[in-house]
Design a protein around this motif. Structure first.
Motif, PDB file in Angstrom:
ATOM      1  N   MET A 297      16.610  22.753 -16.772  1.00 14.92           N
ATOM      2  CA  MET A 297      17.802  22.567 -17.596  1.00 14.92           C
ATOM      3  C   MET A 297      18.887  21.903 -16.758  1.00 14.92           C
ATOM      4  SD  MET A 297      16.952  24.029 -20.514  1.00 14.92           S
ATOM      5  CE  MET A 297      18.549  24.112 -21.307  1.00 14.92           C
ATOM      6  N   GLY A 298      19.688  21.075 -17.411  1.00 18.32           N
ATOM      7  CA  GLY A 298      20.723  20.390 -16.660  1.00 18.32           C
ATOM      8  C   GLY A 298      21.957  20.117 -17.491  1.00 18.32           C
ATOM      9  N   TRP A 299      23.004  19.769 -16.776  1.00 20.62           N
ATOM     10  CA  TRP A 299      24.254  19.330 -17.390  1.00 20.62           C
ATOM     11  C   TRP A 299      24.526  17.898 -16.933  1.00 20.62           C
ATOM     12  CZ3 TRP A 299      26.906  21.872 -21.073  1.00 20.62           C
ATOM     13  CH2 TRP A 299      26.648  23.236 -21.228  1.00 20.62           C
ATOM     14  N   TYR A 300      24.882  17.072 -17.889  1.00 19.83           N
ATOM     15  CA  TYR A 300      25.267  15.694 -17.627  1.00 19.83           C
ATOM     16  C   TYR A 300      26.642  15.468 -18.238  1.00 19.83           C
ATOM     17  CZ  TYR A 300      20.392  14.694 -16.406  1.00 19.83           C
ATOM     18  OH  TYR A 300      19.150  14.687 -15.797  1.00 19.83           O
ATOM     19  N   ARG A 301      27.296  14.392 -17.825  1.00 16.67           N
ATOM     20  CA  ARG A 301      28.591  14.073 -18.413  1.00 16.67           C
ATOM     21  C   ARG A 301      28.738  12.571 -18.574  1.00 16.67           C
ATOM     22  NH1 ARG A 301      32.601  15.836 -13.385  1.00 16.67           N
ATOM     23  NH2 ARG A 301      32.096  14.088 -11.984  1.00 16.67           N
ATOM     24  N   GLN A 302      29.577  12.205 -19.524  1.00 15.13           N
ATOM     25  CA  GLN A 302      29.852  10.801 -19.766  1.00 15.13           C
ATOM     26  C   GLN A 302      31.337  10.623 -20.038  1.00 15.13           C
ATOM     27  OE1 GLN A 302      27.478   8.959 -22.847  1.00 15.13           O
ATOM     28  NE2 GLN A 302      27.850   6.915 -22.021  1.00 15.13           N
TER      29      GLN A 302
ATOM     30  N   VAL B 103      32.708  13.991 -21.736  1.00 13.12           N
ATOM     31  CA  VAL B 103      31.904  14.789 -22.649  1.00 13.12           C
ATOM     32  C   VAL B 103      30.719  15.313 -21.835  1.00 13.12           C
ATOM     33  CG1 VAL B 103      30.513  14.824 -24.739  1.00 13.12           C
ATOM     34  CG2 VAL B 103      32.592  13.427 -24.646  1.00 13.12           C
ATOM     35  N   TYR B 104      30.514  16.603 -21.872  1.00  9.23           N
ATOM     36  CA  TYR B 104      29.448  17.245 -21.109  1.00  9.23           C
ATOM     37  C   TYR B 104      28.276  17.572 -22.048  1.00  9.23           C
ATOM     38  CZ  TYR B 104      32.359  17.611 -16.984  1.00  9.23           C
ATOM     39  OH  TYR B 104      33.122  17.319 -15.875  1.00  9.23           O
ATOM     40  N   TYR B 105      27.091  17.180 -21.596  1.00 11.87           N
ATOM     41  CA  TYR B 105      25.882  17.345 -22.399  1.00 11.87           C
ATOM     42  C   TYR B 105      24.888  18.264 -21.691  1.00 11.87           C
ATOM     43  CZ  TYR B 105      27.507  13.186 -24.903  1.00 11.87           C
ATOM     44  OH  TYR B 105      28.238  12.282 -25.627  1.00 11.87           O
ATOM     45  N   CYS B 106      24.293  19.144 -22.460  1.00  5.96           N
ATOM     46  CA  CYS B 106      23.211  19.988 -21.965  1.00  5.96           C
ATOM     47  C   CYS B 106      21.893  19.251 -22.160  1.00  5.96           C
ATOM     48  CB  CYS B 106      23.209  21.305 -22.718  1.00  5.96           C
ATOM     49  SG  CYS B 106      21.910  22.463 -22.212  1.00  5.96           S
ATOM     50  N   ASN B 107      20.997  19.399 -21.208  1.00  3.22           N
ATOM     51  CA  ASN B 107      19.693  18.734 -21.260  1.00  3.22           C
ATOM     52  C   ASN B 107      18.583  19.715 -20.958  1.00  3.22           C
ATOM     53  OD1 ASN B 107      17.525  17.452 -19.165  1.00  3.22           O
ATOM     54  ND2 ASN B 107      17.934  16.027 -20.825  1.00  3.22           N
ATOM     55  N   ALA B 108      17.487  19.570 -21.700  1.00  2.00           N
ATOM     56  CA  ALA B 108      16.253  20.307 -21.407  1.00  2.00           C
ATOM     57  C   ALA B 108      15.152  19.280 -21.154  1.00  2.00           C
ATOM     58  CB  ALA B 108      15.869  21.206 -22.569  1.00  2.00           C
TER      59      ALA B 108
ATOM     60  N   ARG C 281       6.554  16.628 -24.645  1.00  2.00           N
ATOM     61  CA  ARG C 281       7.103  16.100 -23.393  1.00  2.00           C
ATOM     62  C   ARG C 281       8.297  15.195 -23.681  1.00  2.00           C
ATOM     63  NH1 ARG C 281       3.590  11.952 -19.894  1.00  2.00           N
ATOM     64  NH2 ARG C 281       4.079  10.690 -21.720  1.00  2.00           N
ATOM     65  N   GLY C 282       9.344  15.346 -22.845  1.00  2.00           N
ATOM     66  CA  GLY C 282      10.510  14.487 -23.007  1.00  2.00           C
ATOM     67  C   GLY C 282      11.802  15.210 -22.702  1.00  2.00           C
ATOM     68  N   ASP C 283      12.890  14.566 -23.043  1.00  2.00           N
ATOM     69  CA  ASP C 283      14.223  15.120 -22.824  1.00  2.00           C
ATOM     70  C   ASP C 283      14.891  15.435 -24.156  1.00  2.00           C
ATOM     71  OD1 ASP C 283      14.037  13.066 -20.200  1.00  2.00           O
ATOM     72  OD2 ASP C 283      15.030  14.982 -19.840  1.00  2.00           O
ATOM     73  N   TYR C 284      15.561  16.561 -24.171  1.00  2.00           N
ATOM     74  CA  TYR C 284      16.299  16.984 -25.345  1.00  2.00           C
ATOM     75  C   TYR C 284      17.769  17.157 -24.963  1.00  2.00           C
ATOM     76  CZ  TYR C 284      11.657  17.914 -27.148  1.00  2.00           C
ATOM     77  OH  TYR C 284      10.342  17.777 -27.549  1.00  2.00           O
ATOM     78  N   TRP C 285      18.661  16.788 -25.891  1.00  2.00           N
ATOM     79  CA  TRP C 285      20.083  16.772 -25.607  1.00  2.00           C
ATOM     80  C   TRP C 285      20.883  17.542 -26.650  1.00  2.00           C
ATOM     81  CZ3 TRP C 285      21.625  14.510 -21.104  1.00  2.00           C
ATOM     82  CH2 TRP C 285      20.729  13.645 -20.491  1.00  2.00           C
ATOM     83  N   GLY C 286      21.969  18.138 -26.178  1.00  2.00           N
ATOM     84  CA  GLY C 286      22.909  18.741 -27.089  1.00  2.00           C
ATOM     85  C   GLY C 286      23.866  17.692 -27.636  1.00  2.00           C
ATOM     86  N   GLN C 287      24.784  18.131 -28.471  1.00  2.00           N
ATOM     87  CA  GLN C 287      25.726  17.214 -29.112  1.00  2.00           C
ATOM     88  C   GLN C 287      26.910  16.898 -28.204  1.00  2.00           C
ATOM     89  OE1 GLN C 287      25.715  20.415 -29.603  1.00  2.00           O
ATOM     90  NE2 GLN C 287      27.866  21.019 -29.489  1.00  2.00           N
ATOM     91  N   GLY C 288      27.076  17.659 -27.151  1.00  2.00           N
ATOM     92  CA  GLY C 288      28.156  17.423 -26.201  1.00  2.00           C
ATOM     93  C   GLY C 288      29.393  18.248 -26.495  1.00  2.00           C
ATOM     94  N   THR C 289      30.110  18.561 -25.432  1.00  2.00           N
ATOM     95  CA  THR C 289      31.368  19.285 -25.559  1.00  2.00           C
ATOM     96  C   THR C 289      32.407  18.590 -24.669  1.00  2.00           C
ATOM     97  OG1 THR C 289      32.433  21.467 -25.423  1.00  2.00           O
ATOM     98  CG2 THR C 289      30.799  20.967 -23.742  1.00  2.00           C
ATOM     99  N   GLN C 290      33.589  18.395 -25.205  1.00  2.00           N
ATOM    100  CA  GLN C 290      34.627  17.647 -24.500  1.00  2.00           C
ATOM    101  C   GLN C 290      35.334  18.531 -23.486  1.00  2.00           C
ATOM    102  OE1 GLN C 290      35.708  14.240 -24.862  1.00  2.00           O
ATOM    103  NE2 GLN C 290      36.886  14.770 -23.010  1.00  2.00           N
ATOM    104  N   VAL C 291      35.468  18.011 -22.280  1.00  2.00           N
ATOM    105  CA  VAL C 291      36.265  18.652 -21.235  1.00  2.00           C
ATOM    106  C   VAL C 291      37.362  17.669 -20.837  1.00  2.00           C
ATOM    107  CG1 VAL C 291      36.290  19.490 -18.858  1.00  2.00           C
ATOM    108  CG2 VAL C 291      34.394  20.094 -20.376  1.00  2.00           C
TER     109      VAL C 291
END
Length: 126
Positions: free
Chosen positions: A34-39, A92-97, A112-122
């Protein structure tokens, strides 16, 4: 197939703290990386922190010593504790699985692959 729901974002002053949470729809936290990404506006999405199924962690250099990723298998939730926040953490911070292979667990097939959340603004003010 897998839905990730983030929460905990918001507006905070520089130097403050926030804790983000990510709750997947399936009980996957205990066996998934699991990870956190940001954009940030005008920038590419970047890795912030990741935690493997074995518990090892990895952080972007820009957040080392300030952010901590953790997980609670019983709650099936991943957290990102963010301390000493800076205006440049605004994004915007996104959760990844991440599933490196197809997995069948608990009656559910995960492709198999990557799944993403909708993002939360910081947003961090100066």
């Amino acid at each position: 197939q897998v839905q990730l729901v983030e929460s905990g974002g918001g507006l905070v002053q520089g130097g403050g703290s926030l804790r983000l949470s990510c709750a997947p729809s399936g009980r996957i936290v205990s066996f998934t990386t699991m990870g956190w990404y940001r954009q940030a506006p005008g920038k590419q999405r970047e890795l912030v922190a990741v935690i493997s199924e074995g518990g090892s962690t990895n952080y972007a250099d820009s957040v080392k010593g300030r952010f901590t990723i953790s997980r609670n298998n019983a709650e099936n939730t991943v957290y990102l504790q963010m301390n000493s926040l800076k205006p440049e953490d605004t994004a915007v911070y996104y959760c990844n699985a991440h599933f490196p292979t197809n997995i069948y667990s608990g009656g559910t097939y995960y492709q198999r692959g990557d799944y993403w959340g909708q993002g939360t603004q910081v947003t961090v003010s100066s």
